[in-house]
Design an enzyme around this catalytic site. Structure first.
Site, PDB file in Angstrom:
ATOM      1  N   ALA A 434     -41.828  13.980 -33.781  1.00 47.79           N
ATOM      2  CA  ALA A 434     -42.424  12.828 -33.116  1.00 47.79           C
ATOM      3  C   ALA A 434     -41.552  12.340 -31.976  1.00 47.79           C
ATOM      4  O   ALA A 434     -40.355  12.600 -31.939  1.00 47.79           O
ATOM      5  CB  ALA A 434     -42.636  11.700 -34.127  1.00 47.79           C
ATOM      6  N   SER A 435     -42.186  11.636 -31.050  1.00 36.89           N
ATOM      7  CA  SER A 435     -41.520  11.082 -29.879  1.00 36.89           C
ATOM      8  C   SER A 435     -40.763  12.187 -29.139  1.00 36.89           C
ATOM      9  O   SER A 435     -41.379  13.104 -28.606  1.00 36.89           O
ATOM     10  CB  SER A 435     -40.603   9.928 -30.279  1.00 36.89           C
ATOM     11  N   GLY A 436     -39.415  12.157 -29.142  1.00 35.28           N
ATOM     12  CA  GLY A 436     -38.683  13.230 -28.474  1.00 35.28           C
ATOM     13  C   GLY A 436     -38.959  14.584 -29.085  1.00 35.28           C
ATOM     14  O   GLY A 436     -38.932  15.605 -28.398  1.00 35.28           O
TER      15      GLY A 436
END
Length: 644
Positions: A434-436
């Site tokens: 998730a995200s990065g």
């Protein structure tokens, strides 16, 4: 002892070792010799019946048809026999001191975080990582010396993505026709979900075993910070980017509640569906089980939820007759010995092509030293080495990361894009990407995720701590001399001026739009459609697939299948998997501190992040919000990726 005596002793030891290996091979060959003799007897019987049919004057057409059909049988039987005998021939090539007797059960203990890659960095210690456990299962399924699989399950601290992968591998092992047995003494939802994939599941009569459902717990520190005189000044972009809520709020926002409710529902529904299938129950019966505890182990066994209640020694007595040794001996091989004694390629097809596997797990940073995690410098170095390797036809990147430094994520995104111009690249998500972690994944040609992988969270957060009140309370003071309108932007000794806050907001918005737009470009979506599924929202792999954020649902095997197709490699061809390390190795003290779950560690974690943002000018943090999934035994922290 003189030299002659030593040589004599060494000679005897070698002779004994060779005899043991030869005996194991002889026993194995004996089994196939009996099968071969049985096949010959069957063919003789068939020829006898055909002769009788001809002499009795049966219909000519029927005789011709029968003869034609039978004429192809010996060759078919010959091929079948060769394919059956081939694995045993391969095991004969293993050195005698590594030999495993026919009728051996593979025993493995599975527990804790089931890491994607080894963290100790010690080549002499064979950690029980997910790839090694899966490798053992695959080899054992094809190994004619192995008669079954026995799993001892201890409390699991991994996410549900790894549970999905392990269950899938157990199901594949069961197709071999060999027995599968699971046992645990302390368990909740995850332990039961994993154990139920086996044909038989046992627990002791007084096991600590509870099935209570799933809960996600979010923590908030605003009240604590106010009491000690710290003001968090955080900018988070994205309606659902709740990473900053832990510092800014004292309770859960409506957006965060929506995400948490959906995650709980997905995990719960998956559990009900899997157990219903495993135990032959209706979904309503499974839900009744979850809502009617506590249960007696005896009642669970009688209801078909467990095979029976047995102690560990009773399980071993149960397995002994199923193995090839004496009835009073458990003929078994453990995780480490089987891993090292049986080559991974022993039972695979001839590998004509090479696929590189880059395993990346942990928080993302630009620092190549320190604790576990993904260093952009190390990762990029791995990508470039794979790019130069002409033998590598395709690449699978395994990603198990909650995110981290936005700049580091972007640098890796660019390198993966460059690699994909030369060779097919597929992302294989594990527990969290998730995200990065999603930033890395979206650079690949295709993305494969587990049904319960936590992914998405396309958003950013940045900020600083204002320590002015705290400094006043403890008598600490700082003075700054500066020149330039924004020179004191990151100082922690006072709050933002209005123009400084506007600067922070504009920078965070720019970083978010860059992330969102690159996600739209990478996934071939319009910016408007990507905005609908971005805004920092966390999705399960199943939901992300429905919204076009991932391409396929499955595990590592599915990723290899997809990358072979992209590379034009026939699915029937075997491939050689070349492991490429990219994650940093950590140290025990740092890991121990990271896994502590007290309040001070949470404060320290956030303080460290904000300090890094302000003092080291990292700029923006692309991390999944931290929440804890509790399900009856050991929990899972979305951001730390382990027990708490």
């Amino acid at each position: 002892m003189n030299g002659q005596a030593l040589r004599s002793l060494s000679s005897n030891a070698r002779r004994t070792c060779s005899l043991r290996g030869a005996r194991a091979v002889t026993d194995s060959v004996g089994v196939h010799t009996r099968r071969r003799n049985a096949a010959r007897s069957q063919r003789k019987s068939e020829r006898g019946r055909r002769t009788e049919a001809k002499s009795s004057g049966d219909n000519h057409d029927d005789v011709s048809t029968t003869a034609t059909a039978e004429s192809g049988k010996p060759e078919e039987e010959k091929n079948t026999f060769f394919e059956e005998y081939k694995p045993m021939l391969k095991t004969a090539s293993i050195p005698p001191w590594k030999a495993i007797s026919p009728g051996t059960v593979l025993c493995m203990e599975i527990g804790d975080a089931v890491s994607e890659s080894a963290s100790s960095g010690n080549p002499f210690v064979k950690e029980k990582t997910l790839p090694r456990i899966v490798s053992n299962m695959k080899k054992a399924a094809a190994d004619p010396r192995i008669c079954g699989l026995y799993l001892k399950i201890t409390p699991l601290a991994c996410g549900y993505g790894k549970i999905c992968e392990l269950r899938r591998q157990i199901e594949e092992f069961r197709k071999s026709g060999k027995f599968t047995i699971a046992y645990f003494e302390l368990g909740g939802m995850k332990e039961y979900l994993l154990g139920s994939a086996c044909e038989e599941l046992y627990v002791p009569p007084e096991a600590y075993f509870s099935l209570t459902g799933v809960v996600i717990e979010n923590s908030f520190l605003r009240g604590v910070l106010e009491k000690i005189g710290i003001e968090p000044q955080v900018q988070r972009i994205g309606k659902y980017k709740s990473a900053g809520d832990q510092l800014l709020r004292k309770d859960m926002s409506d957006a965060q509640r929506t995400v948490s409710e959906r995650l709980v529902e997905s995990i719960y529904d998956n559990f009900v569906s899997c157990i219903s299938k495993d135990k032959g129950k209706t979904p309503e019966e499974v839900e009744e089980l979850l809502n009617s505890g506590p249960h007696k182990i005896k009642d669970l066994a009688e209801g078909g939820w467990l095979t029976s209640a047995k102690y560990l020694n009773e399980i071993e007595d149960l397995i002994k007759p199923r193995t090839g040794g004496p009835k009073d001996v458990l003929q078994s091989v453990g995780f480490s010995k089987y891993l090292t004694s049986t080559p991974e390629t022993l039972f695979t097809k001839n590998a004509k092509h090479t696929v590189a596997v880059i395993r990346s797990s942990g928080a993302i940073s630009r620092d190549s030293s320190g604790s576990n995690g993904i260093s952009s410098a190390s990762f990029i170095k791995s990508i470039k080495s794979v790019k130069k390797n002409k033998l590598v036809k395709a690449v699978v990147i395994r990603i198990d990361s909650p995110g981290g430094d936005a700049l580091a994520s972007d640098l890796m995104w660019n390198e993966i894009r460059e690699l994909s111009k030369l060779k097919p690249v597929v992302a294989s998500m594990v527990d969290v990407a998730a995200s990065g972690g999603y930033y890395m994944s979206m650079a690949c040609d295709k993305i494969v995720a587990e049904p319960l992988t936590l992914t998405g969270s396309i958003g950013v957060v940045t900020g600083k701590f204002n320590l002015e009140e705290l400094n006043s309370k403890i008598g600490y003071n700082t003075e700054a001399i500066s020149k330039g309108k924004f020179a004191e932007l990151n100082t922690s000794s006072r709050a933002f001026e209005d123009f400084e806050e506007d600067y922070f907001k504009a920078g965070a918005q720019k970083a978010y739009e860059s992330f969102r737009d690159k996600a739209a470009f990478s996934r071939n979506k319009s910016i408007e459609s990507m905005e609908e599924v971005a805004q920092g929202r966390v999705w399960t792999g199943e939901d992300a697939h429905g919204h076009g954020l991932v391409d396929h649902i499955g595990g590592f095997d599915k990723a290899v299948e997809v990358v072979k197709e992209l590379a034009g490699i026939p699915l029937s061809d075997g491939v050689r998997l070349m492991e490429v390390k990219s994650s940093k190795s950590g140290s025990f003290p740092i890991d121990l501190l990271r896994n502590s779950a007290n309040l001070l560690s949470n404060v320290a974690q956030f303080y460290s992040t904000v300090q890094m943002l302000s003092e080291q000018r990292v700029g923006y943090d692309a991390s999944i919000p931290s929440f804890k999934i509790k399900d009856g035994s050991t929990g899972f922290d979305s951001k730390r990726g382990g027990l708490f």
